[in-house]
Design a protein around this motif. Structure first.
Motif, PDB file in Angstrom:
ATOM      1  N   LEU A  32      56.732  58.361  34.288  1.00 37.39           N
ATOM      2  CA  LEU A  32      57.479  57.227  33.777  1.00 37.39           C
ATOM      3  C   LEU A  32      56.606  55.974  33.819  1.00 37.39           C
ATOM      4  CD1 LEU A  32      60.874  57.852  35.636  1.00 37.39           C
ATOM      5  CD2 LEU A  32      60.350  58.371  33.242  1.00 37.39           C
ATOM      6  N   TYR A  33      56.962  54.986  33.006  1.00 32.58           N
ATOM      7  CA  TYR A  33      56.295  53.673  33.008  1.00 32.58           C
ATOM      8  C   TYR A  33      54.791  53.798  32.739  1.00 32.58           C
ATOM      9  CZ  TYR A  33      60.685  52.983  35.493  1.00 32.58           C
ATOM     10  OH  TYR A  33      62.010  53.017  35.856  1.00 32.58           O
ATOM     11  N   SER A  34      54.447  54.591  31.732  1.00 29.60           N
ATOM     12  CA  SER A  34      53.034  54.883  31.461  1.00 29.60           C
ATOM     13  C   SER A  34      52.239  53.646  31.065  1.00 29.60           C
ATOM     14  CB  SER A  34      52.914  55.943  30.366  1.00 29.60           C
ATOM     15  OG  SER A  34      53.573  55.529  29.178  1.00 29.60           O
ATOM     16  N   ARG A  35      52.913  52.580  30.629  1.00 24.97           N
ATOM     17  CA  ARG A  35      52.165  51.368  30.263  1.00 24.97           C
ATOM     18  C   ARG A  35      51.507  50.721  31.479  1.00 24.97           C
ATOM     19  NH1 ARG A  35      54.881  46.206  30.599  1.00 24.97           N
ATOM     20  NH2 ARG A  35      53.739  45.537  28.752  1.00 24.97           N
ATOM     21  N   MET A  36      51.865  51.155  32.686  1.00 22.52           N
ATOM     22  CA  MET A  36      51.228  50.629  33.889  1.00 22.52           C
ATOM     23  C   MET A  36      49.806  51.157  34.059  1.00 22.52           C
ATOM     24  SD  MET A  36      54.197  50.343  36.810  1.00 22.52           S
ATOM     25  CE  MET A  36      54.062  52.048  37.284  1.00 22.52           C
ATOM     26  N   CYS A  37      49.450  52.195  33.323  1.00 23.86           N
ATOM     27  CA  CYS A  37      48.097  52.754  33.417  1.00 23.86           C
ATOM     28  C   CYS A  37      47.075  51.743  32.893  1.00 23.86           C
ATOM     29  CB  CYS A  37      48.030  54.047  32.615  1.00 23.86           C
ATOM     30  SG  CYS A  37      46.466  54.920  32.728  1.00 23.86           S
ATOM     31  N   SER A  38      45.992  51.562  33.606  1.00 23.56           N
ATOM     32  CA  SER A  38      45.003  50.541  33.239  1.00 23.56           C
ATOM     33  C   SER A  38      44.452  50.727  31.837  1.00 23.56           C
ATOM     34  CB  SER A  38      43.845  50.535  34.251  1.00 23.56           C
ATOM     35  OG  SER A  38      44.269  50.047  35.491  1.00 23.56           O
ATOM     36  N   GLY A  39      44.106  51.945  31.463  1.00 22.77           N
ATOM     37  CA  GLY A  39      43.629  52.205  30.121  1.00 22.77           C
ATOM     38  C   GLY A  39      42.151  51.934  29.929  1.00 22.77           C
ATOM     39  N   HIS A  40      41.683  52.253  28.724  1.00 17.66           N
ATOM     40  CA  HIS A  40      40.265  52.265  28.396  1.00 17.66           C
ATOM     41  C   HIS A  40      39.576  50.917  28.649  1.00 17.66           C
ATOM     42  CE1 HIS A  40      37.089  53.165  25.005  1.00 17.66           C
ATOM     43  NE2 HIS A  40      36.536  52.903  26.169  1.00 17.66           N
ATOM     44  N   LEU A  41      40.072  49.846  28.045  1.00 15.95           N
ATOM     45  CA  LEU A  41      39.396  48.549  28.130  1.00 15.95           C
ATOM     46  C   LEU A  41      39.387  48.015  29.557  1.00 15.95           C
ATOM     47  CD1 LEU A  41      38.008  46.079  26.976  1.00 15.95           C
ATOM     48  CD2 LEU A  41      40.240  45.226  26.224  1.00 15.95           C
TER      49      LEU A  41
END
Length: 211
Positions: A32-41
């Motif tokens: 859940l809440y995957s937008r919390m992942c830091s991500g590529h940039l």
């Protein structure tokens, strides 16, 4: 940043390692809440900052899916350098250990499950770098606990310090998380013990240097 500009930026920075691509995909599929992942940039920025700071001991408050921890671990250069990361949600432990085991840098990450305040109290020693990305309500408490443990000239990086723009547009209702970020930003800006800059990347990234 609009989508076209973001895609241009991502095409002109270091590629996202394969293990982090898998982790990002699994985060979106399984958590859940995957937008919390830091991500590529942001992940490449964290790795670069770790390279520049060259810490020996790193502290992370708020592991979530482990993306930021692995990015920072990738940037470590000293042979005995390590990251201590604290996650309160025990149901994430199996997911985290699975992906740390799949990473060539996972052996540098020491996972602690529990409340950040309590676990930090139990950890010995000082840290050259801390990354704060846990409960926004408690950012002031985290800062007051972490800063004395940071070596002189060391750094604290705090995530989500613009909080979807709510720091300047919170409307008629000031929720506890927004208040936590506002109080933290005010505290850090007025603290003579540190130097501080906010980078408007994603949801706001504050870089704090202890004098």
């Amino acid at each position: 940043m609009d989508e076209k500009l973001e895609q241009y930026v991502l095409a002109h920075i270091d590629a996202e390692p394969d293990n982090l691509k898998r982790l990002d995909r699994d985060t979106h599929l399984r958590l859940l809440y995957s937008r919390m992942c830091s991500g590529h940039l942001q992940g490449r920025l964290l790795k670069m900052l770790v390279r520049m700071i060259n810490p020996n001991q790193v502290l992370e408050l708020g592991t979530y899916s482990g993306y930021s921890a692995l990015c920072m671990a990738e940037g470590l250069m000293q042979p005995d350098a390590a990251i201590h990361t604290i996650e309160i949600e025990d149901e994430l432990e199996d997911f985290l250990r699975e992906h740390f085991a799949q990473s060539p840098h996972g052996h540098r990450v020491h996972l602690h499950i529990g409340d950040a305040v309590q676990v930090l109290d139990e950890l010995d020693g000082s840290f050259d770098l801390a990354f704060i990305d846990a409960n926004k309500r408690d950012y002031v408490e985290y800062y007051n606990m972490v800063l004395p443990r940071i070596t002189p000239g060391g750094y604290i990086i705090a995530d989500n310090t613009l909080w979807d723009g709510k720091v300047v547009d919170w409307g008629k209702h000031l929720d506890a998380q927004t208040k936590g970020i506002l109080d933290f930003n005010d505290l850090v800006a007025s603290d003579p013990r540190v130097e501080v800059v906010i980078i408007p990347l994603r949801d706001g990234l504050t870089i704090i240097r202890k004098k």
